[in-house]
Motif scaffolding. Structure first.
Motif, mmCIF file in Angstrom:
data_model
loop_
_atom_site.group_PDB
_atom_site.id
_atom_site.type_symbol
_atom_site.label_atom_id
_atom_site.label_comp_id
_atom_site.label_asym_id
_atom_site.label_seq_id
_atom_site.Cartn_x
_atom_site.Cartn_y
_atom_site.Cartn_z
ATOM 1 N N GLN A 77 0.834 -1.197 0.000
ATOM 2 C CA GLN A 77 0.000 0.000 0.000
ATOM 3 C C GLN A 77 0.876 1.257 0.000
ATOM 4 O OE1 GLN A 77 -3.397 -0.041 -0.377
ATOM 5 N NE2 GLN A 77 -3.019 2.109 -0.823
ATOM 6 N N ASP A 78 1.998 1.218 0.715
ATOM 7 C CA ASP A 78 2.905 2.364 0.731
ATOM 8 C C ASP A 78 3.469 2.631 -0.663
ATOM 9 O OD1 ASP A 78 4.542 4.430 2.048
ATOM 10 O OD2 ASP A 78 6.212 3.085 1.501
ATOM 11 N N GLU A 79 3.860 1.567 -1.369
ATOM 12 C CA GLU A 79 4.373 1.732 -2.734
ATOM 13 C C GLU A 79 3.302 2.317 -3.648
ATOM 14 O OE1 GLU A 79 7.660 -1.875 -2.924
ATOM 15 O OE2 GLU A 79 5.545 -2.350 -3.236
ATOM 16 N N ASP A 81 0.705 4.155 -2.739
ATOM 17 C CA ASP A 81 0.466 5.547 -2.340
ATOM 18 C C ASP A 81 1.541 6.475 -2.901
ATOM 19 O OD1 ASP A 81 -1.826 4.821 -0.984
ATOM 20 O OD2 ASP A 81 -0.834 4.740 0.976
ATOM 21 N N ARG A 82 2.788 6.037 -2.864
ATOM 22 C CA ARG A 82 3.884 6.861 -3.391
ATOM 23 C C ARG A 82 3.750 7.034 -4.899
ATOM 24 N NH1 ARG A 82 8.432 3.565 -1.110
ATOM 25 N NH2 ARG A 82 9.523 4.328 -2.933
#
Length: 129
Positions: A77-79, A81-82
């Protein structure tokens, strides 16, 4: 220094030693051939493209050029979002990234294309398949 078969093979070995995989190295060699072909065809430069073909054969025999491996990891999810933040901040971006996030999150594994088509999203260029 000439760009001959030996130098291209050395280049391939060096790239592989630094971590380039078989698919990446195949793309690298293909790009070199494209640039040399362009130089010969458009600018009339004396280029021997056969050296690239021979180097490709040798690198394939050495196992340094080949097909890529299928990946089964989904981005975190972080990837996501970025990536979405990056594309949302680009005013020249034509793809609607926000809806893509929803489709990706809700798509069954391996069926992102089906989720996009099912959602009614299409490519902004109507002529694009």
């Amino acid at each position: 220094m000439a760009l001959d078969r030996e130098r291209l093979i050395r280049f391939g070995r060096d790239r592989a030693a630094k971590g380039a995989g078989p698919a990446t190295l195949g793309i690298d060699i293909g790009t070199i051939k494209l640039i040399l072909s362009h130089a010969a065809a458009v600018h009339g430069l004396p280029v021997i493209i056969e050296a690239v073909d021979l180097a490709r054969i040798a690198l394939k025999q050495l196992g340094l050029i080949g097909k890529g491996q299928e990946r089964d990891r989904r981005p975190t999810q972080d990837e996501l979002d970025r990536l979405i933040s990056h594309f949302d901040a680009n005013p020249r971006q034509i793809a609607p990234i926000g809806p893509l996030r929803c489709c990706y999150r809700n798509a069954p594994r391996g069926n992102l294309h089906g989720a996009l088509v099912g959602s009614g999203m299409s490519h902004p260029d109507a002529s694009h398949p």
